[in-house]
Scaffold this active site. Structure first.
Site, PDB file in Angstrom:
ATOM      1  CG  ASP A  22      42.764  36.905  40.843  1.00  0.00           C
ATOM      2  OD1 ASP A  22      42.815  38.193  40.771  1.00  0.00           O
ATOM      3  OD2 ASP A  22      41.848  36.237  41.239  1.00  0.00           O
ATOM      4  CD  GLU A  46      37.423  39.448  39.650  1.00  0.00           C
ATOM      5  OE1 GLU A  46      35.904  39.802  39.592  1.00  0.00           O
ATOM      6  OE2 GLU A  46      37.797  38.579  39.094  1.00  0.00           O
TER       7      GLU A  46
END
Length: 485
Positions: free
Chosen positions: A111, A176
């Site tokens: 991400d 994250e």
């Protein structure tokens, strides 16, 4: 800047040649991955779908390498605004389970932070654009490039029909940047299954401190975040009607915040430095060899003057000593214009970056006690409340562990130099989670250069870092096998 590496021989030479010859393919895959807007920060349904698509692409790539892949369903999360969003799966993949080989587990995330061209990007952030050997695009260095470099190393052994010298496991997540939703639960749940055979954990989610010289990271600071509220009443006061006859909450709060740290950056909370690990001679030497031009660093950060004059002092105060920063005041008037208001209730926010061997609950007590003492001397009838809203512990590794030795040798092979041994001033909770739960050595092996600009406009990874990083991982596998034989 440093000597050329010795030319590789035998298998290493074949691996490096293959990586050089196929570098355009590796860059093309990075381009495909960067094109996915896997932004986990903005809670929007279509962006969540993009992360799911990104995780599918990664799972597919690993399966084609022959890995067994488990995409762990993470369910959904309820956000503070009431909406429910699906949480992307966490990928647990493994290649090889030979008990005679060491098992190395790699953690990465796919991400990214939000990015829009109008924020000051020179190109579309989701179109990988190469200029002067720099590959610009959101996620190029944080963390899609490093994840792919690890996969490139594995696929090179596969393409040359060479046996992988180590067993490899992957943990890849998709939130994250939004706090690693559910990751710790998965690690705890899988402790005796997926992680039971893991010998070493490698994370490549940070940067070198130099533009050219590689680094190994062996520590990060923790963080304790505080709020201190001072309340007179829930409504504001008019300063013409009340100014001069009140204990003003803002004056109390400013005095409290001003009592925390002095103009030299020294934290004034009594006892706060008592448990900071003492500096050893071995550690002092590590700081001397680090490649950092202080003047250039100062110019690039556009800072007039740092609190310290030497490279060693600056780095130590960034990495191995605690720091206290004041972040803001809620409830204060901060708009343009003149408003003669006395806020009735204000909240100050500050944090302390923690280092080994500081203890979260001890720090909480010390800070609370200090603020209560300062407040009591003001004889104010206002109410004060202190709370620690976030507490994350520091992480430190033993630089003489097997994988640090192997990584140093691999760096020397690929780059012709010893790596800088560095720490990170920020907090990377995942390192601590793995160390605490799995109880195995964790190493941070960065691939990106200091000027890659992760989280910022025009994020990039140099083609050189990406391709040499793929070689570094391949060399690291061989070094790890040697150390275990």
């Amino acid at each position: 800047m440093f000597s050329s590496p010795a030319p590789p021989t035998g298998l290493l030479e074949k691996l490096f040649q293959y990586i050089d010859l196929h570098q355009d393919e590796f860059v093309q895959t990075l381009k495909e991955w960067v094109a996915v807007e896997s932004d986990s920060v903005q809670p929007v349904a279509h962006l969540r779908q993009e992360i799911f698509r990104m995780m599918d692409m990664a799972a597919d790539k690993l399966q084609r390498l022959g890995a067994s892949v488990d995409s762990v369903d993470m369910g959904s999360q309820q956000l503070p605004d009431g909406q429910t969003l699906p949480v992307p799966p966490i990928i647990l993949a493994e290649l090889g389970n030979d008990p005679k080989k060491p098992t190395i587990c790699f953690y990465g995330h796919l991400d990214v932070q939000p990015a829009h061209k109008e924020d000051g990007w020179l190109w579309d952030p989701y179109t990988l654009t190469e200029v002067d050997g720099k590959l610009y695009g959101r996620g190029a260095t944080d963390n899609k490039g490093p994840v792919l470099a690890w996969i490139n190393a594995v696929s090179t052994f596969r393409a040359l029909e060479q046996d992988l010298p180590v067993n490899v496991k992957f943990v890849i997540e998709g939130t994250e940047e939004a706090g690693s939703v559910g990751l710790e639960d998965v690690v705890r749940r899988e402790k005796d299954r997926f992680f039971s055979s893991v010998d070493h954990i490698v994370i490549s989610d940070n940067l070198w401190i130099s533009r050219q010289k590689p680094a190994l990271t062996y520590g990060t600071r923790g963080n304790s975040y505080f709020t201190v509220e001072v309340k007179g009443r829930d409504q504001d006061f008019h300063s013409g009607t009340f100014g001069g006859i009140l204990h003003e909450p803002m004056a109390d709060l400013v005095a409290l915040l001003g009592s925390l740290v002095n103009s030299s950056g020294h934290i004034l909370v009594p006892g706060i430095y008592d448990s900071v690990a003492p500096l050893t001679e071995e550690e002092r030497k590590l700081y001397e060899t680090i490649d950092l031009d202080l003047r250039e660093y100062q110019n690039s950060t556009q800072v007039e003057k740092f609190l310290f004059d030497t490279k060693e002092e600056v780095l130590m105060h960034l990495w191995r000593y605690p720091s206290l920063s004041i972040h803001g005041i809620e409830g204060a008037f901060d708009g343009p214009g003149t408003k003669t208001v006395i806020p009735g209730r204000v909240t100050g926010k500050f944090s302390i970056r923690l280092v080994p061997h500081m203890n979260l609950s001890v720090v909480e007590k010390q800070v609370t006690q200090h603020l209560e003492d300062v407040f009591s001397k003001r004889n104010s009838p206002n109410q004060m409340a202190v709370s620690m809203v976030l507490g994350m512990r520091p992480w430190i590794a033993n630089i003489n562990d097997t994988q640090y030795m192997a990584a140093r040798r691999a760096v020397k092979t690929v780059f012709g130099t010893e790596p800088d041994m560095i720490r990170d001033g920020s907090t990377i909770p995942v390192a601590r989670i793995f160390q605490d739960v799995i109880q195995k050595s964790v190493m941070m092996l960065p691939l990106g250069a200091v000027d890659d600009g992760e989280h910022s406009q025009n994020e990039k990874i140099n083609r050189w870092n990406y391709i040499e990083g793929s070689k570094l991982f391949a060399a690291f596998f061989l070094e790890m096998a040697k150390m275990h034989s």
